[in-house]
Design a protein around this motif. Sequence first.
Motif, PDB file in Angstrom:
ATOM      1  N   HIS A 174      39.836 -36.718  18.179  1.00 17.95           N
ATOM      2  CA  HIS A 174      39.678 -38.098  17.717  1.00 17.95           C
ATOM      3  C   HIS A 174      38.373 -38.693  18.233  1.00 17.95           C
ATOM      4  N   TRP A 175      37.730 -39.478  17.386  1.00 12.91           N
ATOM      5  CA  TRP A 175      36.538 -40.251  17.768  1.00 12.91           C
ATOM      6  C   TRP A 175      36.916 -41.726  17.688  1.00 12.91           C
ATOM      7  N   LYS A 176      36.955 -42.380  18.842  1.00 11.74           N
ATOM      8  CA  LYS A 176      37.351 -43.791  18.874  1.00 11.74           C
ATOM      9  C   LYS A 176      36.374 -44.638  18.067  1.00 11.74           C
TER      10      LYS A 176
ATOM     11  N   VAL B  48      31.695 -29.143  24.092  1.00 17.51           N
ATOM     12  CA  VAL B  48      30.239 -28.953  24.048  1.00 17.51           C
ATOM     13  C   VAL B  48      29.600 -29.942  23.086  1.00 17.51           C
ATOM     14  N   LEU B  49      30.246 -30.167  21.943  1.00 17.11           N
ATOM     15  CA  LEU B  49      29.723 -31.116  20.951  1.00 17.11           C
ATOM     16  C   LEU B  49      29.588 -32.511  21.556  1.00 17.11           C
ATOM     17  N   LYS B  50      30.611 -32.949  22.267  1.00 21.86           N
ATOM     18  CA  LYS B  50      30.597 -34.291  22.852  1.00 21.86           C
ATOM     19  C   LYS B  50      29.644 -34.374  24.041  1.00 21.86           C
ATOM     20  N   ALA B  51      29.528 -33.297  24.799  1.00 26.38           N
ATOM     21  CA  ALA B  51      28.626 -33.310  25.948  1.00 26.38           C
ATOM     22  C   ALA B  51      27.168 -33.314  25.502  1.00 26.38           C
ATOM     23  N   LYS B  52      26.877 -32.632  24.404  1.00 25.72           N
ATOM     24  CA  LYS B  52      25.503 -32.515  23.927  1.00 25.72           C
ATOM     25  C   LYS B  52      25.053 -33.767  23.183  1.00 25.72           C
ATOM     26  N   TRP B  53      25.958 -34.361  22.401  1.00 26.75           N
ATOM     27  CA  TRP B  53      25.618 -35.542  21.605  1.00 26.75           C
ATOM     28  C   TRP B  53      26.501 -36.697  22.063  1.00 26.75           C
ATOM     29  N   HIS B  54      25.975 -37.506  22.948  1.00 30.03           N
ATOM     30  CA  HIS B  54      26.771 -38.557  23.580  1.00 30.03           C
ATOM     31  C   HIS B  54      27.249 -39.613  22.581  1.00 30.03           C
ATOM     32  N   ILE B  55      26.615 -39.672  21.416  1.00 29.32           N
ATOM     33  CA  ILE B  55      27.036 -40.675  20.426  1.00 29.32           C
ATOM     34  C   ILE B  55      28.466 -40.418  19.963  1.00 29.32           C
ATOM     35  N   VAL B  56      28.895 -39.128  19.965  1.00 29.69           N
ATOM     36  CA  VAL B  56      30.274 -38.830  19.541  1.00 29.69           C
ATOM     37  C   VAL B  56      31.221 -38.748  20.732  1.00 29.69           C
TER      38      VAL B  56
ATOM     39  N   GLU C 103      31.023 -44.240   5.789  1.00 32.37           N
ATOM     40  CA  GLU C 103      30.080 -43.233   5.322  1.00 32.37           C
ATOM     41  C   GLU C 103      29.014 -42.953   6.380  1.00 32.37           C
ATOM     42  N   THR C 104      28.573 -44.002   7.069  1.00 28.39           N
ATOM     43  CA  THR C 104      27.593 -43.831   8.148  1.00 28.39           C
ATOM     44  C   THR C 104      28.178 -42.987   9.276  1.00 28.39           C
ATOM     45  N   LEU C 105      29.425 -43.226   9.603  1.00 29.37           N
ATOM     46  CA  LEU C 105      30.095 -42.449  10.648  1.00 29.37           C
ATOM     47  C   LEU C 105      30.198 -40.981  10.256  1.00 29.37           C
ATOM     48  N   ARG C 106      30.470 -40.732   8.982  1.00 22.45           N
ATOM     49  CA  ARG C 106      30.534 -39.337   8.509  1.00 22.45           C
ATOM     50  C   ARG C 106      29.173 -38.660   8.649  1.00 22.45           C
ATOM     51  N   TYR C 107      28.108 -39.366   8.263  1.00 17.98           N
ATOM     52  CA  TYR C 107      26.765 -38.810   8.373  1.00 17.98           C
ATOM     53  C   TYR C 107      26.452 -38.454   9.824  1.00 17.98           C
TER      54      TYR C 107
END
Length: 208
Positions: free
Chosen positions: A9-11, A113-121, A131-135
């Motif tokens: 889940h992404w809050k 790893v995805l969350k650690a590498k890209w802090h935005i997620v 749609e922006t969130l999907r991108y």
Amino acid sequence: MIGSIDCTHWKWKNCPVAWKGQYASGHHGSPSLVLEAVASQDLWIRHAFFGVAGSNNNANVLDQSPIFDDLLNGKAPYATFVKAFRHPVEERDKFFKRRQEGAHKDVERAFGVLKAKWHIVEHAARPLDLETLRYIMYACIIMHNMVVEDKGRNIAYYIPTEPRHVQFQPGTADYLHRVVDIQDANKHIQLREDLADYIFYGNNNDNE
């Protein structure tokens, strides 16, 4: 098995007030969006489906996922999911369950790893537009795979191919037959038995 499937889940911090009931679940407490992914041992994310409301459980997400579309349309030869034995008794069943639990950790590691590498997620999402969130999510997944490939850790290289023709149109008898085939419990059990035999006895032969 090319990998293991799971959801994370992404809050959604700025979820519109009118949608909060739809996107919030009792388990997570706050609104979120679900990412369904298949990842292999090298952490390569081979399938991603994002954007389902956080109030859905994993089975409901799978119901909406396009993961079986190529199979249903006749563009892929075969694909399925195999669940582990709930109460393994034989040594073969226990061995299979351990192997499958190990495979399941791969997708959980890929999420980490995805969350650690890209802090935005890793942190709660701020955009208001779905749609922006999907991108954002798909861009992070693409870059994640690029990093894995650049480091030479991916097991198989991506080779672009011509799009395959859709053989079975939705609603036709062949299409519906494939839907029933995927959901056939007896075939699932038989496949699990065959796979458990292949993994257990093949592993023992290799050791000998």
